[in-house]
Design an enzyme around this catalytic site. Structure first.
Site, mmCIF file in Angstrom:
data_model
loop_
_atom_site.group_PDB
_atom_site.id
_atom_site.type_symbol
_atom_site.label_atom_id
_atom_site.label_comp_id
_atom_site.label_asym_id
_atom_site.label_seq_id
_atom_site.Cartn_x
_atom_site.Cartn_y
_atom_site.Cartn_z
ATOM 1 N N GLU A 161 5.229 1.164 10.854
ATOM 2 C CA GLU A 161 4.945 2.400 11.112
ATOM 3 C C GLU A 161 4.818 2.474 12.899
ATOM 4 O O GLU A 161 3.928 3.090 13.326
ATOM 5 C CB GLU A 161 3.747 2.872 10.330
ATOM 6 C CG GLU A 161 4.025 2.977 9.163
ATOM 7 C CD GLU A 161 3.020 3.496 8.146
ATOM 8 O OE1 GLU A 161 1.899 3.625 8.734
ATOM 9 O OE2 GLU A 161 2.845 3.337 6.825
ATOM 10 N N ASN A 202 9.225 -2.050 9.084
ATOM 11 C CA ASN A 202 8.845 -0.938 8.031
ATOM 12 C C ASN A 202 8.437 0.381 8.310
ATOM 13 O O ASN A 202 7.670 0.294 9.345
ATOM 14 C CB ASN A 202 7.918 -1.988 7.246
ATOM 15 C CG ASN A 202 7.976 -1.435 5.603
ATOM 16 O OD1 ASN A 202 8.871 -1.344 5.053
ATOM 17 N ND2 ASN A 202 6.428 -1.036 5.385
ATOM 18 N N HIS A 238 8.526 6.451 0.148
ATOM 19 C CA HIS A 238 7.387 7.507 -0.257
ATOM 20 C C HIS A 238 7.807 8.828 -0.583
ATOM 21 O O HIS A 238 7.581 9.403 0.547
ATOM 22 C CB HIS A 238 6.068 7.250 0.192
ATOM 23 C CG HIS A 238 5.269 5.915 0.296
ATOM 24 N ND1 HIS A 238 4.852 5.289 -0.802
ATOM 25 C CD2 HIS A 238 5.058 5.048 1.391
ATOM 26 C CE1 HIS A 238 4.294 4.325 -0.237
ATOM 27 N NE2 HIS A 238 4.410 3.935 0.946
ATOM 28 N N GLU A 267 8.503 0.356 -0.582
ATOM 29 C CA GLU A 267 7.109 1.062 -1.187
ATOM 30 C C GLU A 267 7.242 2.108 -2.078
ATOM 31 O O GLU A 267 6.691 3.208 -1.748
ATOM 32 C CB GLU A 267 5.995 1.320 -0.120
ATOM 33 C CG GLU A 267 5.816 0.303 1.095
ATOM 34 C CD GLU A 267 4.845 0.553 2.070
ATOM 35 O OE1 GLU A 267 4.331 1.622 2.188
ATOM 36 O OE2 GLU A 267 4.752 -0.189 3.070
ATOM 37 N N ASP A 269 7.582 5.236 -4.344
ATOM 38 C CA ASP A 269 7.224 6.149 -5.270
ATOM 39 C C ASP A 269 7.609 7.382 -5.292
ATOM 40 O O ASP A 269 8.126 7.915 -3.851
ATOM 41 C CB ASP A 269 5.585 5.851 -5.399
ATOM 42 C CG ASP A 269 4.821 6.071 -3.992
ATOM 43 O OD1 ASP A 269 5.499 6.654 -3.141
ATOM 44 O OD2 ASP A 269 3.884 5.469 -3.905
HETATM 45 O O1 G3I Z 1 -12.124 -1.797 0.439
HETATM 46 C C1 G3I Z 1 -12.825 -0.840 0.238
HETATM 47 C C2 G3I Z 1 -13.947 -0.725 -0.732
HETATM 48 O O2 G3I Z 1 -15.081 -1.328 -0.140
HETATM 49 C C3 G3I Z 1 -14.594 0.744 -0.993
HETATM 50 O O3 G3I Z 1 -15.347 0.518 -2.075
HETATM 51 C C4 G3I Z 1 -13.495 1.498 -1.318
HETATM 52 C C5 G3I Z 1 -14.031 2.930 -1.564
HETATM 53 O O4 G3I Z 1 -12.970 4.149 -1.188
HETATM 54 O O5 G3I Z 1 -12.434 1.688 -0.421
HETATM 55 C C6 G3I Z 1 -11.879 0.578 -0.232
HETATM 56 O O6 G3I Z 1 -10.702 0.535 0.858
HETATM 57 C C7 G3I Z 1 -9.773 1.295 0.400
HETATM 58 C C8 G3I Z 1 -8.591 0.220 0.555
HETATM 59 O O7 G3I Z 1 -7.403 0.934 0.324
HETATM 60 C C9 G3I Z 1 -8.662 -0.811 -0.337
HETATM 61 O O8 G3I Z 1 -8.896 -0.545 -1.679
HETATM 62 C C10 G3I Z 1 -9.601 2.350 1.236
HETATM 63 O O9 G3I Z 1 -10.531 3.435 1.222
HETATM 64 C C11 G3I Z 1 -8.120 3.048 1.085
HETATM 65 O O10 G3I Z 1 -8.096 4.001 2.075
HETATM 66 C C12 G3I Z 1 -6.945 1.898 1.321
HETATM 67 O O11 G3I Z 1 -5.714 2.655 0.835
HETATM 68 C C13 G3I Z 1 -4.691 1.806 1.241
HETATM 69 C C14 G3I Z 1 -3.886 2.643 2.186
HETATM 70 O O12 G3I Z 1 -2.797 1.924 2.398
HETATM 71 C C15 G3I Z 1 -4.515 2.542 3.462
HETATM 72 O O13 G3I Z 1 -3.599 3.272 4.218
HETATM 73 C C16 G3I Z 1 -3.886 1.801 -0.059
HETATM 74 O O14 G3I Z 1 -4.694 1.129 -1.189
HETATM 75 C C17 G3I Z 1 -2.586 1.163 0.055
HETATM 76 O O15 G3I Z 1 -1.692 0.998 -0.894
HETATM 77 C C18 G3I Z 1 -2.012 1.898 1.276
HETATM 78 O O16 G3I Z 1 -0.595 1.191 1.501
HETATM 79 C C19 G3I Z 1 0.166 1.848 2.568
HETATM 80 C C20 G3I Z 1 0.933 0.560 3.177
HETATM 81 O O17 G3I Z 1 0.192 -0.459 3.517
HETATM 82 C C21 G3I Z 1 1.775 1.113 4.405
HETATM 83 N N1 G3I Z 1 2.724 2.327 4.067
HETATM 84 C C22 G3I Z 1 1.879 3.410 3.469
HETATM 85 C C23 G3I Z 1 1.013 2.883 2.219
HETATM 86 C C24 G3I Z 1 0.353 4.175 1.550
HETATM 87 O O18 G3I Z 1 -0.395 4.488 2.252
#
Ligand code: G3I
Length: 347
Positions: A161, A202, A238, A267, A269
């Site tokens: 990004e 990416n 996405h 990725e 969806d």
């Molecule tokens: O680790 C904490 C945990 O300790 C806490 O209890 C929980 C409560 O909300 O949050 C957890 O962190 C989360 C993390 O994922 C792990 O699960 C974050 O809040 C959450 O924001 C984070 O989201 C991820 C996101 O990237 C962040 O931008 C998604 O799972 C993940 O699928 C997503 O993936 C990204 C790619 O890396 C790049 N392209 C876009 C894609 C979608 O956003």
């Protein structure tokens, strides 16, 4: 790589159902329909899914993850906040868990991601760095992580990004401190650490032609001319029903191929406003079919990865209010029309 005949082979909903009622695990049967991975392999492609560590206690989920796909991407476990939570203190436990699972299932792994402005550890974002300092920090992070996984990662999303929608560079901590050269540096450092891994740029919203994908096209041309090791362009894909299907996807894939690059849908969806209904699910299925066909039509489009495979673990509802139902399996791990559309496209 075709899997051995003794492995577990259950189709989506069936796996969930059998495992949840404790029925005996079905064994391989040569008469069973081929998996998405096997269908993709017939075209020289892979078919993958992202996954995340907390999901790996869900056995019915794991059964489908381990059989239907031949490429796995850790959704969070290899990101900077997870792998270097304190400066110079590395923790590869989450990534290792997923790599080990993938290896046990004879699956390859896409590494995600080395340089990204999001999900960075606090120690990195909470202070100012000189260019020399940040360059050293970035090099150490990239090389320690890539070396740790050397030989185990098929492809790395090295820089994620990097551009804005209008094709200008995103003003990340890396860009602001190091200038645009951080991208070439990151690629070179990753290549030194694992010369066999494919190195990708990416991004999202680059499926069709337009200012953002044009920016990548120009950048890749320049990097190639300078002999920088860049091997692939990842289109996250996405998509959202309300924004329309990117009709120039196939042309876009083809122009990157012509630059000598692999491409991949990394990725995938297709989200919608919930509740889903038959019409929305039918359109979604068509889009999955069209994306799959576009990849198959372009020789160097090497594969497709879903951003997890089931609505049960999709990132969408937490990020987009009122949206969801984006993946080919529903929350009960039952295949949706999109799943069958992908099969048709691959078949
Ligand atoms: O680790 C904490 C945990 O300790 C806490 O209890 C929980 C409560 O909300 O949050 C957890 O962190 C989360 C993390 O994922 C792990 O699960 C974050 O809040 C959450 O924001 C984070 O989201 C991820 C996101 O990237 C962040 O931008 C998604 O799972 C993940 O699928 C997503 O993936 C990204 C790619 O890396 C790049 N392209 C876009 C894609 C979608 O956003």
């Amino acid at each position: 790589m075709r899997k051995t005949s003794t492995r577990l082979r259950l189709a989506g909903g069936l796996a969930a159902l059998l495992l949840s009622v404790g029925a005996p695990v079905a064994q391989a049967d040569e008469n069973e329909p081929p998996t998405l991975a096997e269908l993709a392999q017939r075209h020289g492609r892979y078919f993958g899914s992202a996954t995340d560590n907390p999901e790996l206690t869900d056995e019915p989920y794991k059964a489908v993850l381990g059989t239907e796909f031949d490429m796995i991407t850790p959704g969070n476990g290899m990101k900077w906040y997870a792998t270097e939570p304190q400066q110079g203190v590395f923790d590869f436990s989450q990534g290792d868990e997923i790599v080990n699972l993938a290896r046990a299932n004879h699956q390859r792994v896409r590494g995600h991601t080395l340089v990204w402005h999001s999900q960075l550890p606090g120690w990195l974002t909470s202070r100012a760095w000189t260019a020399d300092e940040l360059r050293a920090v970035l090099k150490k992070h990239i090389q320690t992580e890539v070396r740790h996984y050397k030989g185990k990662i098929y492809a790395w999303d090295v820089v994620n990004e990097a551009f804005n929608e209008d094709g200008t560079y995103r003003e990340t901590i890396f860009y602001k401190t190091l200038g645009p050269g951080y991208i070439a540096d990151a690629l070179r450092w990753a290549h030194q650490a694992d010369p066999k891994a494919k190195l990708y740029l990416n991004d999202y919203n680059v499926e069709g032609t337009g200012p953002k994908s044009d920016a990548y096209y120009q950048l890749v041309k320049e990097l190639k001319a300078q002999g920088v090791p860049v091997h692939g362009f990842g289109l996250q894909a996405h998509l959202a029903l309300q924004y329309g299907y990117p009709g120039t996807l196939e042309d876009n894939l083809r122009r990157f191929s012509r630059l000598g690059l692999d491409t991949a849908l990394t990725e995938v969806d297709v989200r919608m406003y919930v509740p889903a209904d038959d019409a929305k699910l039918a359109t979604q299925a068509e889009w999955y079919r069209d994306m799959t066909e576009a990849c198959l039509a372009v020789r160097r489009c090497v594969g497709i990865t879903l951003w997890d495979y089931t609505d049960k673990y999709s990132w969408i509802p937490a990020f987009f209010d009122g949206e969801g139902a984006a993946l080919p399996w529903d929350e009960q791990l039952r295949p949706k029309p999109a799943y069958f559309a992908i099969r048709e496209a691959l078949g």
